[in-house]
Design an enzyme around this catalytic site. Structure first.
Site, PDB file in Angstrom:
ATOM      1  N   HIS A 113       0.824  -1.200   0.000  1.00  0.00           N
ATOM      2  CA  HIS A 113       0.000   0.000   0.000  1.00  0.00           C
ATOM      3  C   HIS A 113       0.864   1.259   0.000  1.00  0.00           C
ATOM      4  CE1 HIS A 113      -4.304   0.214   0.476  1.00  0.00           C
ATOM      5  NE2 HIS A 113      -4.085   1.483   0.745  1.00  0.00           N
ATOM      6  N   CYS A 142       5.231  -4.658 -21.007  1.00  0.00           N
ATOM      7  CA  CYS A 142       4.159  -3.939 -20.310  1.00  0.00           C
ATOM      8  C   CYS A 142       4.212  -4.152 -18.808  1.00  0.00           C
ATOM      9  CB  CYS A 142       2.793  -4.325 -20.860  1.00  0.00           C
ATOM     10  SG  CYS A 142       2.378  -6.050 -20.592  1.00  0.00           S
TER      11      CYS A 142
HETATM   12  C1  PEP Z   1       3.092  -8.591 -15.690  1.00  0.00           C
HETATM   13  O1  PEP Z   1       2.991  -9.692 -15.161  1.00  0.00           O
HETATM   14  O2  PEP Z   1       4.179  -8.003 -15.875  1.00  0.00           O
HETATM   15  C2  PEP Z   1       1.891  -7.867 -16.143  1.00  0.00           C
HETATM   16  C3  PEP Z   1       1.981  -6.764 -16.844  1.00  0.00           C
HETATM   17  O3  PEP Z   1       0.697  -8.364 -15.767  1.00  0.00           O
HETATM   18  P1  PEP Z   1       0.088  -8.211 -14.288  1.00  0.00           P
HETATM   19  O4  PEP Z   1       0.974  -7.281 -13.512  1.00  0.00           O
HETATM   20  O5  PEP Z   1      -1.289  -7.681 -14.469  1.00  0.00           O
HETATM   21  O6  PEP Z   1       0.122  -9.620 -13.791  1.00  0.00           O
END
Ligand code: PEP
Ligand code: MG
Length: 567
Positions: A187, A492
């Site tokens: 958090h 990402c």
């Molecule tokens: C990841 O695993 O890097 C990703 C972008 O997906 P999430 O954080 O939603 O699992």
């Protein structure tokens, strides 16, 4: 002078007096009963008075807060005199239990009930426990738990922040955060990043910092210096005088014009609007499960079309990468997850839920296709948690059946990174989910603060898998006659938002970087400070490093712009 090591979760260097959060309110003894000088009614009245006083205090704080904090405080204030909570406590008082112990027990019961309901209700659990502690403190004449007040700006030290505390945190008063608990996803960490407050979490001996002691906090290095010297004072002054960044100009590129589009990670139409306003070139990750978290039942076709359409509408003519539902582990969706699994991170999650709950994914793809048809965005679709080439092929077939032309996969399982060429022969693109790729490569739960050093995308093993995936994309593209171009491989995960790592990723050949919109300006500026050749050289050096620290230190030392920006 004493240096305490922790995990830097939000960049920046600040110096000032520390103020400590009061210790947690101790649990009243399990057999605490009210004495002969009180009665059932008297004890209930004492409890009601304390609950009302807590409510007033929280309302008072709500009145001076704004936005999200105001809403959280108002909701918590309401919880203080919640009839269900007080009624449950009254039952214990009827048995002779003291008001303190009665509200403690009642809080536990209500929290367990909310937890059982799941979703939004489960998220309220912390609020009930917070209110309970405040009432007990009031009954016992102890200092109210929460952020201390001060005339001068200060660095807050705490074990970990509760939602009600984080909501009222005033960034004009508090210049930095240090916690002994928590990890990069805690958090405190999330709040610090969203407020742009320098922060160090998991600094185990932070509890020993005396209230009022002068401290220097370095949110990049993850260190806290108690009674700092001249060097720290200068570093803080330099940070205060840092160059402030203009907003992102909407074109991610190196200094010699090599394009690396910078995209945004979003979870709703509202997020998408904010991302577009921040200059994002498109959406690199729409976390569709965020549109439906806490839902017990599958969202209807119309709801889905509306939710996805609101994101597409924010990016007409731009790329929007939709990720199909990623249920399981840290993102449970009751209609797609079996909560009794012993190891949810290794369980039926992401694309794997299609076998356990057939039909949900097909219906989601139909809704995406319909929403895409109604808007002008360039819609790409990818499946999370793909582990094999067969799974990639199955997903591509499903996308084609739904009329979606650009199927892709997330690479977040090491097996998929190793097999990226075979996988990318079957789909059109890949996006590296470095958060999960790191946790699976290093066998370290991404939610555990104690394993934060392992959960670091600078780990050489992770960098090598990223590089291998990019190479796989290049070979798959050549083999499939895409005119010599490789299959696009973006990133990402959070790694894309680390400006130094973003340069390394670009140098490895990653085609797009997708991140929280707040990071666009810094990543854009640091990327624009190097040529693509320099980025490639930094990537080669990072890949040759033996440790995460070596890779990070080496790359950072070659990017002087980081120092100028106070990063
Ligand atoms: C990841 O695993 O890097 C990703 C972008 O997906 P999430 O954080 O939603 O699992
Ligand atoms: Mg993931």
């Amino acid at each position: 002078m004493r240096t305490i090591k922790g995990i830097g979760v939000s960049a920046g260097r600040v110096l000032g007096p520390s103020r400590r959060m009061p210790p947690p309110v101790p649990e009243p003894a399990a057999d605490a009963r009210f004495g002969p000088d009180s009665t059932v009614d008297g004890e209930k009245e004492r409890l009601r008075d304390a609950a009302e006083a807590v409510q007033q205090d929280l309302r008072h704080r709500a009145a001076t807060a704004s936005g999200d904090s105001k809403a959280v405080l108002e909701a918590t204030a309401m919880m203080a005199t919640d009839p269900m909570l007080l009624k449950a406590a009254g039952k214990h008082i009827n048995q002779g239990t003291s008001a303190e112990r009665a509200i403690w027990e009642a809080g536990m019961e209500v929290a367990a009930m909310l937890q059982g309901l799941g979703g939004y209700m489960a998220e309220r659990t912390q609020d009930v426990l917070d209110v309970r502690a405040r009432i007990v403190a009031r009954l016992d004449g102890l200092p109210a738990p929460g952020i201390p007040d001060s005339e001068v700006p200060f660095i807050l030290t705490a074990e970990e922040l509760a939602p009600a505390d984080t909501a009222t945190l005033d960034p004009k008063k508090i210049i930095g955060l240090v916690t002994s608990g928590g990890g990069p996803q805690s958090h405190t960490a999330i709040l610090a990043r969203s407020l742009g407050l320098p922060a160090v979490v998991g600094a185990l001996s932070a509890d020993s910092i005396a209230d009022g002691a002068e401290v220097f906090l370095d949110g990049t290095a993850g260190t806290v210096v108690v009674n700092p010297g001249v060097a720290e004072r200068e570093a803080a002054q330099k940070y205060a005088a840092r160059v402030s960044l203009p907003p992102f100009n909407g074109t991610g590129a190196t200094s010699d014009g090599y394009r690396v589009p910078l995209l945004a990670n979003v979870g709703s139409g509202k997020d998408a609007e904010k991302a577009a306003a921040a200059g994002a070139e498109g959406v690199g990750l729409l976390r569709t499960e965020f549109c439906f978290l806490g839902r017990d039942t599958e969202p209807s076709h119309e709801e889905q079309v509306q939710a996805y359409g609101s994101v597409f509408a924010a990016f007409p003519g731009r790329k929007v990468v939709v990720r199909t539902l990623d249920a399981g582990a840290d993102k449970p969706l009751p209609f797609l997850t079996d909560t009794s699994e012993p190891n949810p991170a290794l369980g039926v999650r992401g694309f794997r839920t299609d076998r356990a709950f057939p039909g949900v994914l097909e219906r989601q793809l139909e809704a995406i296709a319909e929403a895409a048809g109604a808007h002008g965005a360039d819609v790409w679709v990818m499946a999370p948690m793909i582990s094999t080439a067969e799974e990639a092929a199955d997903f591509a077939v499903m996308c084609t059946a739904a009329g979606l032309a650009v199927p892709g996969v997330m690479i977040e399982v090491p097996a998929a990174a190793v097999m990226s060429e075979a996988i990318l022969r079957r789909v059109r693109f890949a996006s590296l989910g470095t958060n999960d790729l790191t946790q699976y490569t290093m066998a370290a739960d991404r939610q555990l603060g104690t394993l934060a050093a392992l959960n670091d995308p600078w780990q050489p093993a992770v960098l090598q898998l990223i590089s291998r995936t990019v190479d796989g994309g290049r070979r798959a593209g050549q083999a499939s006659g895409d005119g010599g171009a490789g299959r696009p491989v973006g990133v990402c995960g959070e790694a894309a938002a680390d400006p130094a790592l973003a340069v390394v990723l670009a140098g490895m050949g990653v085609t797009t970087l997708s991140m929280t919109p707040r990071a666009l300006a810094t990543v854009g500026a640091v990327l624009a400070s190097v040529t693509i050749e320099e980025a490639r050289e930094l990537a080669a050096r990072a890949l040759a490093a033996a440790t995460a620290t070596e890779a990070r230190t080496l790359v950072r030392s070659r990017l002087p712009v980081l120092e100028q920006l106070g990063l």
